[in-house]
Design an enzyme around this catalytic site. Structure first.
Site, PDB file in Angstrom:
ATOM      1  N   ASP A  47      48.081  43.972  32.062  1.00 30.45           N
ATOM      2  CA  ASP A  47      47.608  45.449  32.412  1.00 30.45           C
ATOM      3  C   ASP A  47      48.591  46.338  33.426  1.00 30.45           C
ATOM      4  OD1 ASP A  47      46.937  43.709  34.618  1.00 30.45           O
ATOM      5  OD2 ASP A  47      45.861  45.485  35.354  1.00 30.45           O
ATOM      6  N   PHE A  93      58.515  45.655  34.065  1.00 25.40           N
ATOM      7  CA  PHE A  93      57.064  45.656  34.105  1.00 25.40           C
ATOM      8  C   PHE A  93      56.548  45.898  32.811  1.00 25.40           C
ATOM      9  CE2 PHE A  93      52.692  46.842  34.768  1.00 25.40           C
ATOM     10  CZ  PHE A  93      52.202  45.915  35.544  1.00 25.40           C
ATOM     11  N   VAL A  94      55.921  44.831  32.288  1.00 29.87           N
ATOM     12  CA  VAL A  94      55.473  44.752  30.904  1.00 29.87           C
ATOM     13  C   VAL A  94      53.864  44.686  30.772  1.00 29.87           C
ATOM     14  CG1 VAL A  94      57.413  43.647  30.183  1.00 29.87           C
ATOM     15  CG2 VAL A  94      55.464  42.149  31.044  1.00 29.87           C
ATOM     16  N   ARG A 112      45.655  45.896  28.166  1.00 29.60           N
ATOM     17  CA  ARG A 112      45.366  44.677  27.894  1.00 29.60           C
ATOM     18  C   ARG A 112      45.300  44.193  26.313  1.00 29.60           C
ATOM     19  NH1 ARG A 112      44.879  41.820  32.767  1.00 29.60           N
ATOM     20  NH2 ARG A 112      43.406  43.188  34.413  1.00 29.60           N
ATOM     21  N   ASP A 150      55.205  35.070  37.749  1.00 30.47           N
ATOM     22  CA  ASP A 150      56.076  36.243  38.257  1.00 30.47           C
ATOM     23  C   ASP A 150      56.709  35.586  39.594  1.00 30.47           C
ATOM     24  OD1 ASP A 150      57.257  38.930  38.855  1.00 30.47           O
ATOM     25  OD2 ASP A 150      55.438  39.586  39.889  1.00 30.47           O
ATOM     26  N   LYS A 160      42.349  38.322  34.592  1.00 33.92           N
ATOM     27  CA  LYS A 160      41.488  38.610  33.321  1.00 33.92           C
ATOM     28  C   LYS A 160      42.771  38.437  32.177  1.00 33.92           C
ATOM     29  CE  LYS A 160      38.740  42.128  35.324  1.00 33.92           C
ATOM     30  NZ  LYS A 160      38.756  43.701  35.605  1.00 33.92           N
ATOM     31  N   GLY A 161      43.791  38.388  32.842  1.00 42.38           N
ATOM     32  CA  GLY A 161      45.131  38.399  31.946  1.00 42.38           C
ATOM     33  C   GLY A 161      45.327  37.130  30.904  1.00 42.38           C
ATOM     34  N   LYS A 165      59.007  35.377  34.301  1.00 42.98           N
ATOM     35  CA  LYS A 165      59.905  36.225  34.951  1.00 42.98           C
ATOM     36  C   LYS A 165      60.653  35.656  35.992  1.00 42.98           C
ATOM     37  CE  LYS A 165      58.203  40.840  35.182  1.00 42.98           C
ATOM     38  NZ  LYS A 165      57.276  41.950  35.849  1.00 42.98           N
ATOM     39  N   ASP A 176      49.159  34.759  32.007  1.00 40.62           N
ATOM     40  CA  ASP A 176      49.790  35.649  30.983  1.00 40.62           C
ATOM     41  C   ASP A 176      51.364  35.656  31.398  1.00 40.62           C
ATOM     42  OD1 ASP A 176      49.359  37.018  33.501  1.00 40.62           O
ATOM     43  OD2 ASP A 176      48.257  38.918  32.265  1.00 40.62           O
TER      44      ASP A 176
HETATM   45  P1  IMP Z   1      52.468  36.039  40.832  1.00 40.89           P
HETATM   46  O1  IMP Z   1      51.359  35.668  41.307  1.00 40.89           O
HETATM   47  O2  IMP Z   1      53.594  37.088  41.658  1.00 40.89           O
HETATM   48  O3  IMP Z   1      53.303  34.896  39.904  1.00 40.89           O
HETATM   49  O4  IMP Z   1      51.734  36.989  39.748  1.00 40.89           O
HETATM   50  C1  IMP Z   1      51.152  36.653  38.633  1.00 40.89           C
HETATM   51  C2  IMP Z   1      50.243  37.833  38.102  1.00 40.89           C
HETATM   52  O5  IMP Z   1      50.917  39.257  38.355  1.00 40.89           O
HETATM   53  C3  IMP Z   1      49.930  37.847  36.655  1.00 40.89           C
HETATM   54  O6  IMP Z   1      48.802  37.280  36.529  1.00 40.89           O
HETATM   55  C4  IMP Z   1      49.845  39.233  36.405  1.00 40.89           C
HETATM   56  O7  IMP Z   1      48.555  39.755  36.370  1.00 40.89           O
HETATM   57  C5  IMP Z   1      50.776  40.085  37.381  1.00 40.89           C
HETATM   58  N1  IMP Z   1      52.121  40.291  36.860  1.00 40.89           N
HETATM   59  C6  IMP Z   1      53.257  39.944  37.388  1.00 40.89           C
HETATM   60  N2  IMP Z   1      54.317  40.784  36.454  1.00 40.89           N
HETATM   61  C7  IMP Z   1      53.480  41.499  35.677  1.00 40.89           C
HETATM   62  C8  IMP Z   1      54.084  42.571  34.940  1.00 40.89           C
HETATM   63  O8  IMP Z   1      55.174  42.497  34.377  1.00 40.89           O
HETATM   64  N3  IMP Z   1      52.869  43.309  34.176  1.00 40.89           N
HETATM   65  C9  IMP Z   1      51.571  43.111  34.149  1.00 40.89           C
HETATM   66  N4  IMP Z   1      51.182  42.316  35.371  1.00 40.89           N
HETATM   67  C10 IMP Z   1      52.027  41.316  35.940  1.00 40.89           C
HETATM   68 MG    MG Z   2      47.309  41.448  36.032  1.00 40.77          MG
END
Ligand code: IMP
Ligand code: MG
Length: 181
Positions: A158, A151-152, A164, A102, A42-43, A130, A99
């Site tokens: 969210d 964590f943001v 959100r 990570d 949803k982000g 990040k 959004d």
């Molecule tokens: P990845 O697969 O580890 O790159 O994660 C990406 C997803 O993790 C994003 O779509 C976010 O939903 C969530 N996410 C990662 N870091 C944060 C954060 O600091 N705050 C909120 N959601 C996060």
């Molecule tokens: Mg999320």
């Protein structure tokens, strides 16, 4: 909601200005082509709404639901793709929006799935990067702001489904995620 925020990292104005810059760069990159903006639910939908209005060329939108997070603040490491478009992407240029980048697992899984479905031109754009947490050697083609390993929340991001709708991006006060395990 605002009183749960310890520190604002990116104000509404700063986000608006950066989205305009990203929109201008993306417009130039895709001028004359069949562009599909694909937001991750949803982000990514807040960014989709703002960014698409800064890209004044013909485009279509799609939505994908993928998640690698449970209710907590640490990635589960597993990516599930729950909703995926039926459309054919032949001859289209896809730009996937999220959004935050990570570990990179979510976007990598979505890009891999799109390529497996025959998409030849897939690029990515995230608002936040990040970098410290990257696990997949995956980088976005465009990113708004680098962010430290904190964590943001806000602007689509969210914590357990909430925050959100904050118009800025900030860090939660520690007690707000004291219930995470
Ligand atoms: P990845 O697969 O580890 O790159 O994660 C990406 C997803 O993790 C994003 O779509 C976010 O939903 C969530 N996410 C990662 N870091 C944060 C954060 O600091 N705050 C909120 N959601 C996060
Ligand atoms: Mg999320």
């Amino acid at each position: 909601m605002h009183r749960d925020i310890e520190e604002v990292l990116f104000t509404e104005d700063a986000i608006r200005a950066r989205i305009a810059e990203l929109g201008a760069a993306i417009t130039e990159a895709y001028r004359g082509d069949d562009l599909v903006l694909m937001a991750l639910l949803k982000g990514g939908v807040i960014m989709l709404g703002d960014l698409m209005r800064r890209i004044p060329i013909p485009l279509e939108i799609e939505l994908v639901k993928a998640s690698s997070y449970g209710a907590g603040t640490v990635s589960s490491g597993r990516v599930e793709i729950e909703v995926f478009p039926e459309a054919s992407f032949k001859g289209k240029r896809l730009l996937v929006l999220d959004d935050i980048l990570d570990t990179g697992r979510t976007l990598k899984a979505v890009v891999d799935r799109l390529k497996a479905r025959g998409a030849e031109d897939v690029r990515t754009c995230v608002l936040l990067d990040k970098k410290a947490r990257r696990a997949e050697g995956f980088e976005a083609d465009w990113s708004g702001f680098p962010v430290d390993d904190r964590f943001v929340v806000g602007y689509g991001l969210d914590h357990a489904g909430r925050y959100r709708n904050l118009p800025y991006i900030g860090v939660l006060k520690p007690k707000r995620h004291a219930d995470d395990t």
